[in-house]
Scaffold this motif. Structure first.
Motif, PDB file in Angstrom:
ATOM      1  N   VAL A  21      26.358  41.083  33.304  1.00 33.60           N
ATOM      2  CA  VAL A  21      27.551  40.594  34.001  1.00 33.60           C
ATOM      3  C   VAL A  21      27.180  39.443  34.932  1.00 33.60           C
ATOM      4  N   ILE A  22      26.083  39.595  35.666  1.00 30.50           N
ATOM      5  CA  ILE A  22      25.626  38.533  36.569  1.00 30.50           C
ATOM      6  C   ILE A  22      25.274  37.281  35.782  1.00 30.50           C
ATOM      7  N   ASN A  23      24.624  37.449  34.642  1.00 34.24           N
ATOM      8  CA  ASN A  23      24.260  36.310  33.810  1.00 34.24           C
ATOM      9  C   ASN A  23      25.491  35.566  33.300  1.00 34.24           C
ATOM     10  N   ALA A  24      26.577  36.306  33.078  1.00 31.38           N
ATOM     11  CA  ALA A  24      27.794  35.693  32.539  1.00 31.38           C
ATOM     12  C   ALA A  24      28.643  35.018  33.610  1.00 31.38           C
ATOM     13  N   ALA A  25      28.673  35.603  34.817  1.00 34.79           N
ATOM     14  CA  ALA A  25      29.575  35.090  35.854  1.00 34.79           C
ATOM     15  C   ALA A  25      28.870  34.449  37.026  1.00 34.79           C
ATOM     16  N   GLY A  26      27.536  34.579  37.129  1.00 33.04           N
ATOM     17  CA  GLY A  26      26.819  34.051  38.282  1.00 33.04           C
ATOM     18  C   GLY A  26      27.061  34.916  39.506  1.00 33.04           C
ATOM     19  N   PRO A  27      26.816  34.384  40.703  1.00 32.03           N
ATOM     20  CA  PRO A  27      27.054  35.158  41.928  1.00 32.03           C
ATOM     21  C   PRO A  27      28.487  35.662  42.057  1.00 32.03           C
ATOM     22  N   ALA A  28      29.425  34.976  41.400  1.00 32.71           N
ATOM     23  CA  ALA A  28      30.824  35.406  41.460  1.00 32.71           C
ATOM     24  C   ALA A  28      31.054  36.734  40.753  1.00 32.71           C
ATOM     25  N   ALA A  29      30.012  37.293  40.145  1.00 32.70           N
ATOM     26  CA  ALA A  29      30.115  38.641  39.579  1.00 32.70           C
ATOM     27  C   ALA A  29      30.542  39.636  40.649  1.00 32.70           C
ATOM     28  N   ILE A  30      30.255  39.303  41.905  1.00 34.78           N
ATOM     29  CA  ILE A  30      30.708  40.144  43.017  1.00 34.78           C
ATOM     30  C   ILE A  30      32.224  40.313  42.943  1.00 34.78           C
ATOM     31  N   LEU A  31      32.925  39.220  42.668  1.00 37.46           N
ATOM     32  CA  LEU A  31      34.385  39.271  42.583  1.00 37.46           C
ATOM     33  C   LEU A  31      34.840  40.035  41.345  1.00 37.46           C
ATOM     34  N   SER A  32      34.083  39.921  40.262  1.00 37.08           N
ATOM     35  CA  SER A  32      34.422  40.682  39.050  1.00 37.08           C
ATOM     36  C   SER A  32      34.394  42.175  39.343  1.00 37.08           C
ATOM     37  N   TYR A  33      33.348  42.625  40.038  1.00 35.72           N
ATOM     38  CA  TYR A  33      33.243  44.038  40.388  1.00 35.72           C
ATOM     39  C   TYR A  33      34.322  44.442  41.393  1.00 35.72           C
ATOM     40  N   ALA A  34      34.625  43.553  42.337  1.00 35.97           N
ATOM     41  CA  ALA A  34      35.647  43.865  43.338  1.00 35.97           C
ATOM     42  C   ALA A  34      37.026  43.984  42.691  1.00 35.97           C
ATOM     43  N   LEU A  35      37.345  43.071  41.767  1.00 31.25           N
ATOM     44  CA  LEU A  35      38.643  43.099  41.110  1.00 31.25           C
ATOM     45  C   LEU A  35      38.789  44.332  40.227  1.00 31.25           C
ATOM     46  N   ALA A  36      37.763  44.604  39.411  1.00 32.28           N
ATOM     47  CA  ALA A  36      37.803  45.793  38.562  1.00 32.28           C
ATOM     48  C   ALA A  36      37.858  47.053  39.416  1.00 32.28           C
ATOM     49  N   GLY A  37      37.099  47.058  40.514  1.00 36.19           N
ATOM     50  CA  GLY A  37      37.106  48.213  41.400  1.00 36.19           C
ATOM     51  C   GLY A  37      38.469  48.448  42.023  1.00 36.19           C
ATOM     52  N   ALA A  38      39.169  47.370  42.370  1.00 41.82           N
ATOM     53  CA  ALA A  38      40.507  47.506  42.946  1.00 41.82           C
ATOM     54  C   ALA A  38      41.476  48.120  41.941  1.00 41.82           C
ATOM     55  N   LEU A  39      41.406  47.676  40.683  1.00 43.38           N
ATOM     56  CA  LEU A  39      42.273  48.248  39.647  1.00 43.38           C
ATOM     57  C   LEU A  39      42.004  49.737  39.472  1.00 43.38           C
ATOM     58  N   VAL A  40      40.724  50.107  39.465  1.00 47.82           N
ATOM     59  CA  VAL A  40      40.362  51.519  39.281  1.00 47.82           C
ATOM     60  C   VAL A  40      40.783  52.341  40.489  1.00 47.82           C
ATOM     61  N   LEU A  41      40.558  51.812  41.689  1.00 46.39           N
ATOM     62  CA  LEU A  41      40.944  52.520  42.906  1.00 46.39           C
ATOM     63  C   LEU A  41      42.440  52.817  42.915  1.00 46.39           C
ATOM     64  N   LEU A  42      43.250  51.820  42.595  1.00 44.61           N
ATOM     65  CA  LEU A  42      44.694  52.001  42.618  1.00 44.61           C
ATOM     66  C   LEU A  42      45.153  52.941  41.508  1.00 44.61           C
ATOM     67  N   THR A  43      44.470  52.894  40.366  1.00 43.88           N
ATOM     68  CA  THR A  43      44.789  53.832  39.286  1.00 43.88           C
ATOM     69  C   THR A  43      44.490  55.263  39.725  1.00 43.88           C
ATOM     70  N   LEU A  44      43.355  55.453  40.380  1.00 45.50           N
ATOM     71  CA  LEU A  44      43.000  56.784  40.864  1.00 45.50           C
ATOM     72  C   LEU A  44      43.968  57.243  41.953  1.00 45.50           C
ATOM     73  N   ARG A  45      44.429  56.328  42.766  1.00 50.00           N
ATOM     74  CA  ARG A  45      45.422  56.673  43.798  1.00 50.00           C
ATOM     75  C   ARG A  45      46.720  57.141  43.139  1.00 50.00           C
ATOM     76  N   ALA A  46      47.140  56.446  42.079  1.00 47.69           N
ATOM     77  CA  ALA A  46      48.342  56.855  41.350  1.00 47.69           C
ATOM     78  C   ALA A  46      48.162  58.242  40.750  1.00 47.69           C
ATOM     79  N   LEU A  47      46.992  58.488  40.180  1.00 49.66           N
ATOM     80  CA  LEU A  47      46.706  59.800  39.607  1.00 49.66           C
ATOM     81  C   LEU A  47      46.671  60.866  40.699  1.00 49.66           C
ATOM     82  N   GLY A  48      46.075  60.518  41.841  1.00 52.96           N
ATOM     83  CA  GLY A  48      46.002  61.467  42.946  1.00 52.96           C
ATOM     84  C   GLY A  48      47.372  61.889  43.436  1.00 52.96           C
ATOM     85  N   GLU A  49      48.324  60.952  43.470  1.00 49.34           N
ATOM     86  CA  GLU A  49      49.684  61.308  43.889  1.00 49.34           C
ATOM     87  C   GLU A  49      50.262  62.385  42.986  1.00 49.34           C
ATOM     88  N   MET A  50      50.070  62.224  41.682  1.00 53.38           N
ATOM     89  CA  MET A  50      50.618  63.203  40.744  1.00 53.38           C
ATOM     90  C   MET A  50      49.903  64.544  40.841  1.00 53.38           C
TER      91      MET A  50
END
Length: 467
Positions: A21-50
């Motif tokens: 991932v780092i090789n593909a995106a460079g240092p901006a891979a940090i943002l790739s992980y942050a964005l994917a992590g945000a999607l997963v966090l919010l999905t888990l929050r939705a699941l937690g509500e149910m």
């Protein structure tokens, strides 16, 4: 419960796969992980509500059934079971590859030994699973914390013998996003699947003392876990080493630890990666068996698989999941370049299908609950329904991106093929099954709606007399 959530979300992919991932995106891979992590966090929050509002042993399978109908519950349940059954074999093969460097035995034999050992641990009791997973997770957490402290100090020039700060690696080698922002978004597609396993905590909650409280706590705490274990780790890697260094692609964590001067870094990380593989293998065995047990409760799987041993363990469901693992390991030995890679590809996008199903279910059930039973919403999805719609759009965009990226087309096509198989299987089950299909989870105290077409959601109309 907290350690199970960690064990499910931190696997060998972080320690090794992050280099690509780092090789593909460079240092901006940090943002790739942050964005994917945000999607997963919010999905888990939705699941937690149910989960908190409607505790159900089947978790997302039951919620898909209540919100989207019995077809959705059947398909996502079987797809999820298939994903973890194949993952059992994949992790056994990966673990054997590491073990082969220490033990002079054939890879197929080592894979079978690992399967037998972890199957035995799961057959004893749910407590043994939880305690084993806790130990594995503790090792991973300790390693990451030590990595962050040493690597962070080195990057800032505060580590003995560092020779000055190295944080300029974030921007001096072609910039922060050397391949452009399109590469960052493309990397997000790959990164998203690194977070698979966080949803296991909602299944394990069904066997805990206080499921609603435990799920709410786990869903909340996953935020700092993602920030610490993924985003911060990637930040340390790209701050210590140039993103285009060949060592980053090969093994980023080992390379950083060697640069810092940790003796025996390669061996230490081999051991940690092996533990991570065992952790995921352990969790996969547990998860596949519990999902299969839920399917038997609904009449979506043979009743004979619902047998529970003296210690409350679904023995037959565990053994069926391992049978897929054994068959896959044998297939890897006989046809290493055809059958096994195809099986692994077939689960490539199931996690994405699962996340989309979870958010879609929460949009339907969340609206019903807010209208009819608002007192149940003690753990709410943030910014409902707008945030839920935004997450759903993001997940669908990731799926569209998979169709656009050449290397992701085979996993997407294979997963869609697996989905088609489950759709056909549902029609056979609906027509030939002994138990009528229902929108309501059976065996959880809910009254079944045998019609399977109307009502049946939280607060929905009661079934007709005699149903």
């Amino acid at each position: 419960m907290a350690m199970i959530a960690i064990g499910g979300s931190v696997g060998a992919g972080l320690f090794i796969g992050s280099g690509a991932v780092i090789n593909a995106a460079g240092p901006a891979a940090i943002l790739s992980y942050a964005l994917a992590g945000a999607l997963v966090l919010l999905t888990l929050r939705a699941l937690g509500e149910m989960v908190v509002a409607r505790p159900a042993a089947g978790s997302f399978s039951d919620y898909a059934r209540m919100a989207l109908g019995p077809r959705a519950g059947f398909c996502i349940g079987w797809l999820y079971w298939w994903m973890y059954s194949v993952l059992v074999a994949a992790e056994a093969v990966a673990g054997a590859a590491t073990l082969a460097g220490w033990v002079p035995l054939p890879g197929w034999l080592l894979s079978l030994v690992l399967l037998l050992v972890m199957t035995g641990a799961n057959l004893v009791s749910a407590r043994v699973f939880g305690e084993t997973e806790s130990v594995f997770s503790l090792i991973k957490v300790a390693t990451i914390v030590a990595f962050l402290i040493m690597g962070g100090l080195f990057a800032l020039g505060l580590w003995p013998g560092a020779g000055g700060a190295t944080v300029d690696n974030l921007w001096v080698h072609g910039g922060f996003a050397p391949h452009g922002w399109g590469a960052v978004l493309a990397a997000t597609v790959v990164v998203l699947f690194s977070f698979g396993g966080v949803e296991i905590v909602t299944i394990a909650a069904g066997e805990s003392d206080e499921p609603e409280r435990n799920v709410a706590r786990a869903a909340t705490n996953v935020l700092w876990r993602i920030a610490l274990f993924y985003v911060a780790s990637i930040l340390v890697v790209v701050a210590v080493l140039p993103w285009n260094d060949a060592e980053v692609l090969e093994s980023p964590f080992v390379s950083v630890m060697e640069r810092v001067g940790v003796p025996g870094a390669a061996l230490i990380m081999e051991i940690v990666v092996f533990v991570a593989v065992l952790s995921v293998l352990n969790a996969a065995l547990y998860t596949s068996s519990r999902m299969l047990h839920v399917l038997t409760r609904q009449g979506d799987a043979p009743r004979g698989l619902s047998s529970v041993g003296r210690r409350g363990v679904p023995t037959r469901a565990i053994l069926l999941g391992t049978a897929v693992g054994y068959a896959s390991v044998i297939g890897n030995y006989l046809w290493p370049t055809t059958v096994f890679p195809f099986l692994v590809a077939s689960i490539g996008a199931i996690l994405l299908v699962l996340f989309i199903t979870i958010v879609a279910s929460q949009l339907v059930l969340g609206r019903r609950l807010r209208r009819q039973e608002p007192e149940r919403l003690t753990f709410r999805m943030w910014g409902f329904p707008y945030v839920s719609w935004a997450v759903l759009a993001g997940l669908v965009s990731v799926m569209a991106a998979m169709a656009y990226l050449p290397e992701q087309r085979l996993p997407l096509a294979a997963t869609l093929g697996a989905l088609a198989v489950t759709l056909v299987a549902y029609e056979l089950r609906r027509r030939l099954g002994r138990t009528p299909v229902t929108r309501e989870p059976l065996g959880t105290g809910a009254a079944p709606d045998r019609d399977g077409s109307t009502g049946g959601g939280p607060g929905g109309p009661a079934p007709a007399a005699g149903a």
